[in-house]
Design a protein around this motif. Structure first.
Motif, PDB file in Angstrom:
ATOM      1  N   VAL A  18       0.839  -1.199   0.000  1.00  0.00           N
ATOM      2  CA  VAL A  18       0.000   0.000   0.000  1.00  0.00           C
ATOM      3  C   VAL A  18       0.875   1.251   0.000  1.00  0.00           C
ATOM      4  O   VAL A  18       0.596   2.222  -0.707  1.00  0.00           O
ATOM      5  CB  VAL A  18      -0.955  -0.015   1.217  1.00  0.00           C
ATOM      6  N   ALA A  19       1.943   1.210   0.781  1.00  0.00           N
ATOM      7  CA  ALA A  19       2.861   2.347   0.819  1.00  0.00           C
ATOM      8  C   ALA A  19       3.492   2.592  -0.547  1.00  0.00           C
ATOM      9  O   ALA A  19       3.835   3.735  -0.886  1.00  0.00           O
ATOM     10  CB  ALA A  19       3.949   2.113   1.866  1.00  0.00           C
ATOM     11  N   ALA A  20       3.601   1.526  -1.345  1.00  0.00           N
ATOM     12  CA  ALA A  20       4.178   1.648  -2.683  1.00  0.00           C
ATOM     13  C   ALA A  20       3.125   1.972  -3.737  1.00  0.00           C
ATOM     14  O   ALA A  20       3.415   1.979  -4.931  1.00  0.00           O
ATOM     15  CB  ALA A  20       4.893   0.350  -3.048  1.00  0.00           C
ATOM     16  N   GLY A  21       1.893   2.217  -3.297  1.00  0.00           N
ATOM     17  CA  GLY A  21       0.840   2.633  -4.233  1.00  0.00           C
ATOM     18  C   GLY A  21      -0.017   1.519  -4.780  1.00  0.00           C
ATOM     19  O   GLY A  21      -0.626   1.678  -5.846  1.00  0.00           O
ATOM     20  N   ALA A  22      -0.081   0.380  -4.060  1.00  0.00           N
ATOM     21  CA  ALA A  22      -0.813  -0.771  -4.593  1.00  0.00           C
ATOM     22  C   ALA A  22      -2.225  -0.904  -4.027  1.00  0.00           C
ATOM     23  O   ALA A  22      -2.830  -1.978  -4.115  1.00  0.00           O
ATOM     24  CB  ALA A  22      -0.024  -2.049  -4.316  1.00  0.00           C
ATOM     25  N   ALA A  23      -2.778   0.178  -3.460  1.00  0.00           N
ATOM     26  CA  ALA A  23      -4.117   0.088  -2.868  1.00  0.00           C
ATOM     27  C   ALA A  23      -5.163  -0.331  -3.902  1.00  0.00           C
ATOM     28  O   ALA A  23      -6.064  -1.123  -3.618  1.00  0.00           O
ATOM     29  CB  ALA A  23      -4.502   1.421  -2.234  1.00  0.00           C
ATOM     30  N   ARG A  24      -5.043   0.190  -5.117  1.00  0.00           N
ATOM     31  CA  ARG A  24      -6.010  -0.156  -6.158  1.00  0.00           C
ATOM     32  C   ARG A  24      -5.931  -1.640  -6.510  1.00  0.00           C
ATOM     33  O   ARG A  24      -6.964  -2.295  -6.738  1.00  0.00           O
ATOM     34  CB  ARG A  24      -5.770   0.700  -7.406  1.00  0.00           C
ATOM     35  N   ALA A  25      -4.724  -2.173  -6.548  1.00  0.00           N
ATOM     36  CA  ALA A  25      -4.561  -3.597  -6.850  1.00  0.00           C
ATOM     37  C   ALA A  25      -5.194  -4.458  -5.762  1.00  0.00           C
ATOM     38  O   ALA A  25      -5.810  -5.494  -6.055  1.00  0.00           O
ATOM     39  CB  ALA A  25      -3.072  -3.936  -6.997  1.00  0.00           C
ATOM     40  N   LEU A  26      -5.055  -4.042  -4.519  1.00  0.00           N
ATOM     41  CA  LEU A  26      -5.688  -4.785  -3.425  1.00  0.00           C
ATOM     42  C   LEU A  26      -7.208  -4.724  -3.558  1.00  0.00           C
ATOM     43  O   LEU A  26      -7.897  -5.714  -3.335  1.00  0.00           O
ATOM     44  CB  LEU A  26      -5.253  -4.215  -2.070  1.00  0.00           C
ATOM     45  N   ARG A  27      -7.708  -3.550  -3.916  1.00  0.00           N
ATOM     46  CA  ARG A  27      -9.154  -3.417  -4.134  1.00  0.00           C
ATOM     47  C   ARG A  27      -9.610  -4.356  -5.241  1.00  0.00           C
ATOM     48  O   ARG A  27     -10.606  -5.071  -5.103  1.00  0.00           O
ATOM     49  CB  ARG A  27      -9.476  -1.955  -4.481  1.00  0.00           C
ATOM     50  N   ASP A  28      -8.862  -4.366  -6.338  1.00  0.00           N
ATOM     51  CA  ASP A  28      -9.217  -5.210  -7.483  1.00  0.00           C
ATOM     52  C   ASP A  28      -9.174  -6.692  -7.122  1.00  0.00           C
ATOM     53  O   ASP A  28      -9.910  -7.500  -7.701  1.00  0.00           O
ATOM     54  CB  ASP A  28      -8.277  -4.937  -8.656  1.00  0.00           C
ATOM     55  N   ALA A  29      -8.314  -7.040  -6.172  1.00  0.00           N
ATOM     56  CA  ALA A  29      -8.187  -8.446  -5.756  1.00  0.00           C
ATOM     57  C   ALA A  29      -9.252  -8.846  -4.742  1.00  0.00           C
ATOM     58  O   ALA A  29      -9.279 -10.000  -4.289  1.00  0.00           O
ATOM     59  CB  ALA A  29      -6.793  -8.676  -5.162  1.00  0.00           C
ATOM     60  N   GLY A  30     -10.131  -7.904  -4.376  1.00  0.00           N
ATOM     61  CA  GLY A  30     -11.199  -8.218  -3.432  1.00  0.00           C
ATOM     62  C   GLY A  30     -10.731  -8.326  -1.996  1.00  0.00           C
ATOM     63  O   GLY A  30     -11.283  -9.103  -1.205  1.00  0.00           O
ATOM     64  N   ALA A  31      -9.714  -7.525  -1.643  1.00  0.00           N
ATOM     65  CA  ALA A  31      -9.098  -7.657  -0.319  1.00  0.00           C
ATOM     66  C   ALA A  31      -9.881  -6.970   0.787  1.00  0.00           C
ATOM     67  O   ALA A  31      -9.608  -7.207   1.965  1.00  0.00           O
ATOM     68  CB  ALA A  31      -7.675  -7.085  -0.356  1.00  0.00           C
ATOM     69  N   ALA A  32     -10.852  -6.132   0.459  1.00  0.00           N
ATOM     70  CA  ALA A  32     -11.511  -5.332   1.496  1.00  0.00           C
ATOM     71  C   ALA A  32     -12.176  -6.196   2.568  1.00  0.00           C
ATOM     72  O   ALA A  32     -11.978  -5.972   3.765  1.00  0.00           O
ATOM     73  CB  ALA A  32     -12.532  -4.382   0.861  1.00  0.00           C
ATOM     74  N   MET A  72      -7.086   2.067   0.847  1.00  0.00           N
ATOM     75  CA  MET A  72      -7.996   1.488  -0.147  1.00  0.00           C
ATOM     76  C   MET A  72      -9.238   2.356  -0.312  1.00  0.00           C
ATOM     77  O   MET A  72      -9.763   2.500  -1.418  1.00  0.00           O
ATOM     78  CB  MET A  72      -8.384   0.070   0.269  1.00  0.00           C
ATOM     79  N   ALA A  73      -9.708   2.957   0.789  1.00  0.00           N
ATOM     80  CA  ALA A  73     -10.886   3.818   0.717  1.00  0.00           C
ATOM     81  C   ALA A  73     -10.599   5.077  -0.088  1.00  0.00           C
ATOM     82  O   ALA A  73     -11.500   5.647  -0.704  1.00  0.00           O
ATOM     83  CB  ALA A  73     -11.363   4.178   2.128  1.00  0.00           C
ATOM     84  N   ASP A  74      -9.341   5.516  -0.097  1.00  0.00           N
ATOM     85  CA  ASP A  74      -8.978   6.655  -0.938  1.00  0.00           C
ATOM     86  C   ASP A  74      -9.193   6.333  -2.415  1.00  0.00           C
ATOM     87  O   ASP A  74      -9.489   7.219  -3.222  1.00  0.00           O
ATOM     88  CB  ASP A  74      -7.505   7.039  -0.715  1.00  0.00           C
ATOM     89  N   VAL A  75      -9.056   5.046  -2.751  1.00  0.00           N
ATOM     90  CA  VAL A  75      -9.231   4.588  -4.129  1.00  0.00           C
ATOM     91  C   VAL A  75     -10.690   4.279  -4.427  1.00  0.00           C
ATOM     92  O   VAL A  75     -11.227   4.625  -5.483  1.00  0.00           O
ATOM     93  CB  VAL A  75      -8.356   3.330  -4.373  1.00  0.00           C
ATOM     94  N   ASP A  76     -11.358   3.610  -3.473  1.00  0.00           N
ATOM     95  CA  ASP A  76     -12.744   3.172  -3.693  1.00  0.00           C
ATOM     96  C   ASP A  76     -13.415   2.999  -2.341  1.00  0.00           C
ATOM     97  O   ASP A  76     -13.384   1.916  -1.747  1.00  0.00           O
ATOM     98  CB  ASP A  76     -12.740   1.853  -4.473  1.00  0.00           C
ATOM     99  N   VAL A  77     -14.022   4.060  -1.836  1.00  0.00           N
ATOM    100  CA  VAL A  77     -14.620   4.003  -0.500  1.00  0.00           C
ATOM    101  C   VAL A  77     -15.782   3.022  -0.468  1.00  0.00           C
ATOM    102  O   VAL A  77     -16.013   2.353   0.549  1.00  0.00           O
ATOM    103  CB  VAL A  77     -15.050   5.414  -0.031  1.00  0.00           C
ATOM    104  N   GLN A  78     -16.503   2.862  -1.581  1.00  0.00           N
ATOM    105  CA  GLN A  78     -17.637   1.948  -1.599  1.00  0.00           C
ATOM    106  C   GLN A  78     -17.197   0.503  -1.375  1.00  0.00           C
ATOM    107  O   GLN A  78     -17.861  -0.264  -0.674  1.00  0.00           O
ATOM    108  CB  GLN A  78     -18.386   2.055  -2.934  1.00  0.00           C
TER     109      GLN A  78
END
Length: 203
Positions: A18-32, A72-78
């Motif tokens: 996440v620190a390296a900017g991978a929040a969107r990838a985690l979101r896409d992987a269904g990590a929430a 991750m919420a910064d990328v996709d709060v929903q």
């Protein structure tokens, strides 16, 4: 047994990603949702539920998880809202408002703010688990100005609901704290205090 350190190792890796900017990838992987479920477990450990005492390790894990979920919420709060709802994580978040660590209390308050819609709708679970009372207490009696302002933003949203507004008005110290923030140099805090007081006057 070498298995217990693995969750911490995975958590550290996710935090680094996440620190390296991978929040969107985690979101896409269904990590929430899995992260929210891990947060519930960490909160349980932090509060000492289910036997055993409260642990600093649980608080540290909860703080890291909240940091990841916040990114991750910064990328996709929903997606984060949906994950937290699926994991029934709101009561655990509310419990973390009473954590020993002030930084963790602030992170929990910040995540609750992300979960509450602007109109205060759908806040029943948070209110039922004591979240509104604890947020009002943090607003009125918090030791950190930053955490008090964070609680103020969430209370302002919650006050949009007439039922919540009544509870806020009846909470000792809250109205005085709102008046205090009316004169705050931080325009966002002053606006939130004004909006809350306005909502309280119509109930």
């Amino acid at each position: 047994n070498a298995s217990p350190p693995l969750p911490s190792l995975v958590l550290a890796l996710l935090d680094s990603l996440v620190a390296a900017g991978a929040a969107r990838a985690l979101r896409d992987a269904g990590a929430a949702e899995p992260l929210a479920r891990s947060l519930v477990a960490a909160a349980s450990e932090a509060k000492g539920w289910g036997g055993g005492g409260a642990t600093g390790e649980g608080e540290a894990r909860a703080a890291t998880l909240l940091g990841i979920l916040d990114a991750m919420a910064d990328v996709d709060v929903q997606a984060v809202q949906d994950g937290m709802r699926a994991a029934s994580a709101t009561p655990s978040l509310v419990a973390l408002l009473g954590a020993a660590d002030e930084g963790l209390r602030g992170k929990a308050s910040g995540m609750l703010n992300r979960l509450v819609p602007a109109d205060g709708a759908g806040s029943g679970e948070m209110v039922a688990s004591g979240g509104l009372v604890m947020l009002c207490d943090a607003l009125a009696n918090g030791t950190s100005e930053a955490n008090r302002k964070q609680a103020l933003q969430t209370v302002a949203k919650l006050s949009s609901s007439a039922q919540n507004a009544v509870a806020i008005a009846e909470n000792a110290g809250t109205v005085g704290a709102l008046h205090h923030f009316l004169g705050d140099a931080d325009g966002a805090a002053a606006s939130a205090a004004l909006a809350t007081l306005a909502n309280l006057t119509v109930v």
